[in-house]
Design an enzyme around this catalytic site. Structure first.
Site, short mmCIF file in Angstrom:
data_model
loop_
_atom_site.label_atom_id
_atom_site.label_comp_id
_atom_site.label_asym_id
_atom_site.label_seq_id
_atom_site.Cartn_x
_atom_site.Cartn_y
_atom_site.Cartn_z
N ILE A 181 -0.62 0.70 -9.29
CA ILE A 181 0.06 2.34 -9.75
C ILE A 181 1.58 1.99 -9.41
O ILE A 181 2.41 2.05 -10.20
CB ILE A 181 -0.41 3.15 -8.70
N LYS B 57 1.08 -2.72 -2.27
CA LYS B 57 0.81 -2.55 -3.47
C LYS B 57 -0.30 -1.32 -3.53
O LYS B 57 -1.17 -1.53 -2.75
CB LYS B 57 0.21 -3.88 -4.22
N ASP C 135 8.43 7.49 9.68
CA ASP C 135 9.15 6.97 8.31
C ASP C 135 8.97 8.21 7.48
O ASP C 135 8.53 8.44 6.22
CB ASP C 135 8.24 5.91 7.53
N GLU D 292 5.70 -1.52 1.57
CA GLU D 292 5.26 -2.54 2.14
C GLU D 292 3.81 -2.78 1.68
O GLU D 292 3.36 -3.93 2.03
CB GLU D 292 5.08 -2.11 3.79
N1 LIG Z 1 -3.29 9.52 -1.90
C1 LIG Z 1 -2.46 9.11 -2.75
N2 LIG Z 1 -2.78 9.63 -4.06
C2 LIG Z 1 -2.05 9.43 -4.91
N3 LIG Z 1 -0.94 8.64 -4.98
C3 LIG Z 1 -0.34 8.07 -3.77
C4 LIG Z 1 -1.28 8.36 -2.52
N4 LIG Z 1 -0.85 7.78 -1.62
C5 LIG Z 1 0.39 7.25 -1.98
N5 LIG Z 1 0.75 7.41 -3.20
C6 LIG Z 1 1.84 6.81 -4.07
O1 LIG Z 1 1.95 5.42 -3.54
C7 LIG Z 1 3.46 5.44 -3.28
C8 LIG Z 1 3.34 4.42 -2.24
O2 LIG Z 1 2.33 5.02 -1.16
P1 LIG Z 1 2.62 4.62 0.45
O3 LIG Z 1 1.77 5.18 1.25
O4 LIG Z 1 4.13 5.57 0.86
O5 LIG Z 1 2.89 3.16 0.53
P2 LIG Z 1 4.22 2.32 1.22
O6 LIG Z 1 3.81 2.26 2.56
O7 LIG Z 1 4.00 1.04 0.40
O8 LIG Z 1 5.38 3.14 0.76
C9 LIG Z 1 3.67 6.97 -3.04
O9 LIG Z 1 5.06 6.75 -2.88
C10 LIG Z 1 3.04 7.68 -4.09
O10 LIG Z 1 3.78 7.81 -5.30
MG LIG Z 2 5.99 5.17 1.33
#
Ligand SMILES: Nc1ncnc2c1ncn2[C@@H]1O[C@H](COP(=O)(O)OP(=O)(O)O)[C@@H](O)[C@H]1O
Ligand SMILES: [Mg+2]
Lengths: 366, 284
Positions: B29, B36, B189, B34
């Site tokens: 996606i 993928k 965060d 931090e």
């Molecule tokens: N449960 C979820 N369902 C759908 N999309 C998600 C979900 N969790 C995260 N995302 C998408 O993935 C992106 C990155 O996830 P995140 O948990 O914030 O990881 P990172 O620590 O890499 O920032 C988010 O900004 C969001 O767009």
């Molecule tokens: Mg994030």
């Protein structure tokens, strides 16, 4: 999705060449640089001269002595810059100086020189934010268009991104600056301040082998560094610490100053790369620009490069001529704002020790 | 208690572990701050003794892979990854117990640095508010002709799709964060990238606000930690959505309402934290 938005720069091509003198002295470097902007859009560094106030090992630089150094060297450095550029002060369009942030006495000593020249030669003054100077010079030298900027120096640690005529601070240190952290540790283990404590830490770190545990403290896009400094200093009181290497061949479970430099760099830089990556992910940028004195550390550049590659992006950095405080960056940022019609009247030319990056109206960018 | 499979394995060769096979079959996606992130199908855990998945609907999950960060020392990398994956799973479960809207944990693999969580059909608040410098490109000194005027994104449309106004969205944010803080969970965060709106299932329903990304979170009842959490969010709003100044104010009003009497000390501390931030030495 927000697509590619093309924005027109408000900066018009100059109708004739413009030349600016830049003077910097916010910390222990005194710099004078001369820059030229031509009608064809090109930018040329005509000269970039610097003289550094170097203190004995174990000692930092004090404001009064640093200001004294700047006063003693100002004429030599400026004359050198003019001679190298093969121009006279009559040929320049404006005199740019660092308005802040920085140490009060050194800043003021250089501003005084700028004011005097301005009156003598009847040239307008342009006060410049030191951090914006770093950013603009970095963009000019590397060609980075709209990067996330990691600004790392003796007094600052910030993750910055441009938006709507402002360099916005996304993350920063919650206590001491990274350069300050490295310099203070260099003093603890008595490294030389020549050419800079940070440079010597980098060389020592190359010989380190053992990664010691230090507190890793990122908070969102911010970092905290004072705890690390305390911990790394504590290792010098450890029974295993050997300031002069192993006592004999059997002496293997030891901690050397090199190990400590290595561990300090690995931990602190990992934190900096991590918060930079957070900012990149948050705003969706693929370019990173590293500026400021710590930015010429090759290990930091390397780590940042690996991170950027992992994201399909690119890192931009400059060498010590432009990374370490210098006059040319003040000339560059000053001339950009001068071309937008900005001048600093004599009555408002006092320095400000605290002058945040996000307080500047970046009129020259779209 | 939430039940989810915890995968253990010793064989690290490629695609040999169940987790690696899940990732290999998943769709990437994006690359977040931090990790993928992938969308994958995961079958619910088979009850011991049962041999078929019959009767179970396959559920989409978000796979968050904290891959090896080559830039940092492998020892440091391994310990950070483990503690963040474990910490995120722990915080999510704590939130769930406290009734905070978060995606439930579906799978944990500490060895591989993988967390599987419930898929949220929706979008991040940052996207819905149109923040960020995505794809901006500056062109210097060009002729006027043939130039399109800067088309500023209108994101009211994206919010309309969710049957919600900007103001109501901000209220949802404030309320959810207050619920989280009441449970003594600090996010660590808080940005508009780390909260999502779940698309309403029917056109007459309002969306749900979901907090995500608990990799830096921890437990604390200290007023200071809660205030700093809010300060981080305030700065994220100011830097990412500079045009919409009143937004954070609405978030705080809703926070205050939900936090009740605890607001007094947190609010006062937030003022302190702000002051400290401005006073922080800025020596060049
Ligand atoms: N449960 C979820 N369902 C759908 N999309 C998600 C979900 N969790 C995260 N995302 C998408 O993935 C992106 C990155 O996830 P995140 O948990 O914030 O990881 P990172 O620590 O890499 O920032 C988010 O900004 C969001 O767009
Ligand atoms: Mg994030």
């Amino acid at each position: 999705m927000p697509g590619k938005i093309r924005k027109r720069s408000p900066l018009k091509a100059p109708e004739r060449p413009y030349i600016a003198l830049g003077l910097e002295g916010s910390a222990n470097k005194l710099g004078a640089g001369i820059i030229k902007h031509s009608p064809d859009g090109s930018t040329e560094v005509l000269s970039n001269v610097r003289h550094t106030y170097i203190t004995p090992p174990g000692e930092g630089f004090l404001p009064r002595d640093t200001a004294q150094h700047h006063r003693a060297w100002a004429l030599t450095v400026i004359n050198d810059a003019l001679k190298t550029a093969e121009i006279s002060l009559h040929d320049i369009d404006c005199i740019c100086f660092t308005k802040g942030p920085g140490m009060g006495a050194p800043l003021t000593s250089v501003a005084l020189v700028a004011r005097t020249l301005s009156l003598l030669y009847n040239k307008p003054l342009v006060g410049v934010n030191h951090c914006v100077g770093h950013i603009e010079m970095g963009r000019q030298i590397t060609g980075a268009k709209n990067p996330v900027v990691l600004y790392v120096s003796g007094g600052n640690t910030q993750v910055i991104a441009y938006s709507q005529q402002c360099y916005r601070i996304f993350g920063e240190t919650l206590d001491i600056a990274v350069g300050n952290c490295l310099d203070r540790f260099a003093r603890v283990i008595n490294l030389s301040n020549d050419p800079s404590p940070g440079y010597n830490i980098e060389q020592e770190a190359k010989k380190g082998k053992r990664l010691l545990t230090l507190p890793y403290a990122t908070k969102g896009m911010d970092v905290s560094l004072s705890g690390i400094l305390t911990s790394v200093e504590a290792y010098t009181q450890d029974k295993r610490f050997r300031p002069d290497g192993p006592r004999n061949e059997a002496d293997t479970d030891i901690i050397t100053p090199q190990d400590l430099c290595f561990s300090l760099q690995e931990t602190v830089f990992a934190m900096l790369v991590e918060i930079t990556e957070r900012a990149m992910a948050h705003i969706g940028s693929k370019e990173v620009l590293i500026v400021g004195g710590v930015g010429c550390n090759e290990r930091l550049q390397e780590m940042m490069g690996v991170m950027a590659t992992e994201r399909g992006g690119q890192v931009f950095a400059t060498d010590e001529r432009f990374c370490i405080d210098n006059g040319i960056m003040i000339a560059q940022a000053g001339l950009l704002s001068y071309r937008m019609g900005f001048e600093t009247p004599l009555a408002k030319s006092q320095c400000t020790q605290r002058f945040r990056t996000d307080q500047v109206h970046v009129a020259w960018r779209a | 208690m939430t039940l989810y499979p915890v995968l253990y394995h010793s064989n690290m060769s490629e695609f040999n572990t169940p987790t690696q096979r899940i990732i290999a079959a998943a769709t990437l996606i994006s690359q977040g701050a931090e990790a993928k992130v992938y969308k994958a199908e995961l079958h619910p855990p088979a009850i011991s003794g049962s041999t078929s998945d019959e009767g179970y609907e396959s559920e989409p999950v978000l796979i968050k892979h904290r891959f090896n960060k080559q830039y940092r020392h492998p020892t440091l990398d391994a310990s950070l990854t483990k503690s963040r994956v474990a910490g995120e799973a722990r915080a999510i479960n704590k939130c769930l117990r406290a009734g905070v809207n978060v995606p439930g944990v579906r799978m944990v693999d500490l060895q591989e640095g993988v967390l599987g969580i419930q898929w949220i059909d929706g979008q991040s608040i940052r996207f819905l508010l149109g923040g960020g410098a995505e794809g901006e490109e500056e062109v210097e000194e060009v002729d006027d002709d043939g130039f399109e005027e800067d088309a500023t994104e209108s994101n009211e449309d994206s919010l309309k799709e969710y049957n919600i106004t900007q103001d109501d969205t901000m209220q949802l944010i404030g309320k959810e964060i207050a619920k989280m803080h009441k449970a003594d969970i600090i996010h660590g965060d808080l940005t508009t990238s780390n909260m999502m709106l779940r698309r309403p299932s029917a056109s007459d329903q309002v969306p749900e606000l979901v907090l995500i990304d608990f990799g830096l979170s921890y437990t604390s009842s200290l007023v200071e930690d809660k205030a700093v959490d809010l300060y981080v969010l305030e700065r994220a709003f100011a830097s990412t959505h500079p045009a919409s100044e009143s937004l954070f104010g609405t978030v705080m009003k809703a926070y205050e309402k939900e936090a009740g009497k605890e607001w007094k000390t947190i609010g006062r501390r937030l003022d302190d934290v702000r002051l400290r931030g401005r006073k922080r030495s800025m020596i060049g």
